[in-house]
Design a protein around this motif. Structure first.
Motif, PDB file in Angstrom:
ATOM      1  N   PRO A   8       0.806  -1.222   0.000  1.00 28.04           N
ATOM      2  CA  PRO A   8       0.000   0.000   0.000  1.00 28.04           C
ATOM      3  C   PRO A   8       0.845   1.280   0.000  1.00 28.04           C
ATOM      4  CG  PRO A   8      -0.630  -1.448   1.835  1.00 28.04           C
ATOM      5  CD  PRO A   8       0.493  -2.103   1.106  1.00 28.04           C
ATOM      6  N   ASP A   9       2.044   1.208   0.543  1.00 27.76           N
ATOM      7  CA  ASP A   9       2.929   2.380   0.555  1.00 27.76           C
ATOM      8  C   ASP A   9       3.391   2.759  -0.852  1.00 27.76           C
ATOM      9  OD1 ASP A   9       2.732   2.652   3.308  1.00 27.76           O
ATOM     10  OD2 ASP A   9       4.581   1.519   3.698  1.00 27.76           O
ATOM     11  N   LEU A  10       3.256   1.839  -1.808  1.00 31.90           N
ATOM     12  CA  LEU A  10       3.678   2.099  -3.182  1.00 31.90           C
ATOM     13  C   LEU A  10       2.507   2.403  -4.116  1.00 31.90           C
ATOM     14  CD1 LEU A  10       6.402  -0.674  -3.524  1.00 31.90           C
ATOM     15  CD2 LEU A  10       6.731   1.759  -3.067  1.00 31.90           C
ATOM     16  N   ALA A  11       1.342   2.581  -3.553  1.00 32.57           N
ATOM     17  CA  ALA A  11       0.145   2.820  -4.364  1.00 32.57           C
ATOM     18  C   ALA A  11       0.286   4.060  -5.246  1.00 32.57           C
ATOM     19  CB  ALA A  11      -1.084   2.940  -3.473  1.00 32.57           C
ATOM     20  N   GLN A  12       1.014   5.059  -4.799  1.00 32.78           N
ATOM     21  CA  GLN A  12       1.186   6.294  -5.558  1.00 32.78           C
ATOM     22  C   GLN A  12       2.461   6.297  -6.402  1.00 32.78           C
ATOM     23  OE1 GLN A  12      -1.338   8.501  -5.666  1.00 32.78           O
ATOM     24  NE2 GLN A  12      -2.339   6.989  -4.379  1.00 32.78           N
ATOM     25  N   PHE A  13       3.187   5.187  -6.410  1.00 32.30           N
ATOM     26  CA  PHE A  13       4.420   5.102  -7.197  1.00 32.30           C
ATOM     27  C   PHE A  13       4.088   5.322  -8.670  1.00 32.30           C
ATOM     28  CE2 PHE A  13       8.074   3.146  -9.198  1.00 32.30           C
ATOM     29  CZ  PHE A  13       9.115   3.409  -8.319  1.00 32.30           C
ATOM     30  N   ASP A  14       4.867   6.129  -9.329  1.00 34.11           N
ATOM     31  CA  ASP A  14       4.626   6.496 -10.735  1.00 34.11           C
ATOM     32  C   ASP A  14       4.419   5.250 -11.590  1.00 34.11           C
ATOM     33  OD1 ASP A  14       4.696   7.460 -13.357  1.00 34.11           O
ATOM     34  OD2 ASP A  14       6.351   8.835 -12.960  1.00 34.11           O
ATOM     35  N   ARG A  15       3.261   5.176 -12.221  1.00 35.78           N
ATOM     36  CA  ARG A  15       2.927   4.006 -13.037  1.00 35.78           C
ATOM     37  C   ARG A  15       3.913   3.804 -14.184  1.00 35.78           C
ATOM     38  NH1 ARG A  15      -1.158   1.496 -11.300  1.00 35.78           N
ATOM     39  NH2 ARG A  15      -2.958   2.402 -10.321  1.00 35.78           N
ATOM     40  N   SER A  16       4.418   4.888 -14.755  1.00 32.63           N
ATOM     41  CA  SER A  16       5.352   4.747 -15.883  1.00 32.63           C
ATOM     42  C   SER A  16       6.722   4.231 -15.447  1.00 32.63           C
ATOM     43  CB  SER A  16       5.497   6.071 -16.634  1.00 32.63           C
ATOM     44  OG  SER A  16       6.151   7.027 -15.836  1.00 32.63           O
ATOM     45  N   ASP A  17       7.011   4.267 -14.150  1.00 33.57           N
ATOM     46  CA  ASP A  17       8.292   3.770 -13.648  1.00 33.57           C
ATOM     47  C   ASP A  17       8.211   2.346 -13.092  1.00 33.57           C
ATOM     48  OD1 ASP A  17       9.561   6.111 -14.337  1.00 33.57           O
ATOM     49  OD2 ASP A  17       9.432   6.986 -12.335  1.00 33.57           O
ATOM     50  N   ARG A  18       7.029   1.797 -13.010  1.00 30.74           N
ATOM     51  CA  ARG A  18       6.864   0.458 -12.428  1.00 30.74           C
ATOM     52  C   ARG A  18       7.543  -0.628 -13.254  1.00 30.74           C
ATOM     53  NH1 ARG A  18       0.991   0.379  -9.437  1.00 30.74           N
ATOM     54  NH2 ARG A  18       1.337   2.354  -8.328  1.00 30.74           N
ATOM     55  N   LYS A  19       7.659  -0.412 -14.543  1.00 26.28           N
ATOM     56  CA  LYS A  19       8.320  -1.407 -15.401  1.00 26.28           C
ATOM     57  C   LYS A  19       9.774  -1.607 -14.990  1.00 26.28           C
ATOM     58  CE  LYS A  19       8.063   1.764 -19.107  1.00 26.28           C
ATOM     59  NZ  LYS A  19       7.181   2.495 -18.327  1.00 26.28           N
ATOM     60  N   TYR A  20      10.442  -0.525 -14.590  1.00 31.19           N
ATOM     61  CA  TYR A  20      11.848  -0.627 -14.184  1.00 31.19           C
ATOM     62  C   TYR A  20      11.976  -1.453 -12.902  1.00 31.19           C
ATOM     63  CZ  TYR A  20      12.045   3.359 -17.387  1.00 31.19           C
ATOM     64  OH  TYR A  20      11.905   4.191 -18.473  1.00 31.19           O
ATOM     65  N   VAL A  21      11.076  -1.218 -11.972  1.00 29.03           N
ATOM     66  CA  VAL A  21      11.084  -1.969 -10.716  1.00 29.03           C
ATOM     67  C   VAL A  21      10.777  -3.448 -10.984  1.00 29.03           C
ATOM     68  CG1 VAL A  21       9.983  -2.220  -8.450  1.00 29.03           C
ATOM     69  CG2 VAL A  21      10.453   0.073  -9.366  1.00 29.03           C
TER      70      VAL A  21
END
Length: 139
Positions: A107-120
């Motif tokens: 839940p702490d990552l809910a606001q993580f930039d969607r366009s950067d999730r691929k890198y993670v």
């Protein structure tokens, strides 16, 4: 022989091109230096869905001009399937709001930039968990 594998956020190439207003000149030069180091000595992790390459394509010129970031993209595009230069990692698209199954369900990552999730997702899926090279995002 190439050393460490890395994942390169598109903002590094954008900054190297001088197109990141929030970046200082020192940051731009650091991005240029890092892209050159990657080309000379490191490997780049990409994904089977080609989501990283498509992100690059949206922001950079595949002709390799006019900037250093564009030249990096052309080099990467030309070598994407060269195992000496790139490793291809399988990631899984997800409909659960996380974008990719490999992205942490936290839940702490809910606001993580969607366009950067691929890198993670690629960093987590890769057996060596390579670092993500990042410059500056406007957000």
């Amino acid at each position: 022989m190439r050393q460490q594998t890395v994942i390169v956020d598109v903002n590094v190439a954008i900054t190297a091109n001088g197109r990141a207003a929030q970046a200082s000149q020192a940051c731009q030069l650091a991005c240029i230096d890092r892209l050159r180091l990657i080309q000379a000595k490191q490997r780049v992790a990409l994904d089977t869905l080609q989501s990283i390459l498509q992100e690059y394509r949206r922001h950079l010129s595949a002709r390799g001009q006019p900037g250093v970031g564009d030249a990096f993209f052309k080099w990467l595009w030309s070598n994407a399937f060269n195992p000496e230069i790139c490793t291809i990692v399988s990631i899984t698209p997800s409909n659960n709001g996380r974008e990719f199954a490999e992205f942490p369900d936290d839940p702490d990552l809910a606001q993580f930039d969607r366009s950067d999730r691929k890198y993670v997702a690629v960093a987590i899926a890769h057996p060596d968990h390579p670092p993500i090279i990042n410059a500056v995002d406007s957000d």
